[in-house]
Design a protein around this motif. Sequence first.
Motif, PDB file in Angstrom:
ATOM      1  N   ILE A 155       0.785  -1.128  -0.041  1.00 50.68           N
ATOM      2  CA  ILE A 155       0.130   0.146   0.023  1.00 50.68           C
ATOM      3  C   ILE A 155       0.845   1.318  -0.073  1.00 50.68           C
ATOM      4  O   ILE A 155       0.609   2.093  -0.705  1.00 50.68           O
ATOM      5  N   LEU A 156       1.884   1.125   0.650  1.00 42.98           N
ATOM      6  CA  LEU A 156       2.755   2.408   0.921  1.00 42.98           C
ATOM      7  C   LEU A 156       3.440   2.667  -0.286  1.00 42.98           C
ATOM      8  O   LEU A 156       3.747   3.780  -0.693  1.00 42.98           O
ATOM      9  N   SER A 177       2.464   1.801  -3.411  1.00 33.32           N
ATOM     10  CA  SER A 177       1.669   2.068  -4.306  1.00 33.32           C
ATOM     11  C   SER A 177       1.241   3.514  -4.221  1.00 33.32           C
ATOM     12  O   SER A 177       1.266   4.445  -5.233  1.00 33.32           O
ATOM     13  N   ALA A 178       1.028   3.932  -2.797  1.00 33.92           N
ATOM     14  CA  ALA A 178       0.683   5.232  -2.579  1.00 33.92           C
ATOM     15  C   ALA A 178       2.044   6.307  -3.071  1.00 33.92           C
ATOM     16  O   ALA A 178       1.833   7.179  -3.691  1.00 33.92           O
TER      17      ALA A 178
END
Length: 147
Positions: A133-134, A136-137
Amino acid sequence: MTEVPKKKLLDLAEAFSKKIPCQTSVGVVYARPLTSGKWSTVSASDEAPTIGEAAIRALTGTEEKADDEAALSDNVFSRLSPGDIQDLASSVAKANRLGDLPAGITPIEGLGELILKKRAADLEAAKQLREKILSSAFAGLETSTAQ
């Protein structure tokens, strides 16, 4: 006039928390899956025997109803035979899809080992998801700032 039978609605507690009956010397005891609310009770230690005993106490009970999560009483636990403990440890492992109890150690320690392995796997999966997630962000931020 014929009465139309009522349809039984899906009981979510029953669907997701299927208890496994286990015949013991003190009567039928039911093993159930570990819920998030019981996780802290069961894994309050890093010692396999402590975790195994806590799991048997917290994840078994004498009530069949799916929504009943009462722990096994001290009175009932103290009357369980070694064979009962073996069967309950296996039932808890089965209810939680942990696999077979390891050979060569006590059932309580074996159940604790399985729970420790599950805890480690869950933590690793959460860590990988967080990293994904990190990344991707931040990948989205890098793209927008490079333009």
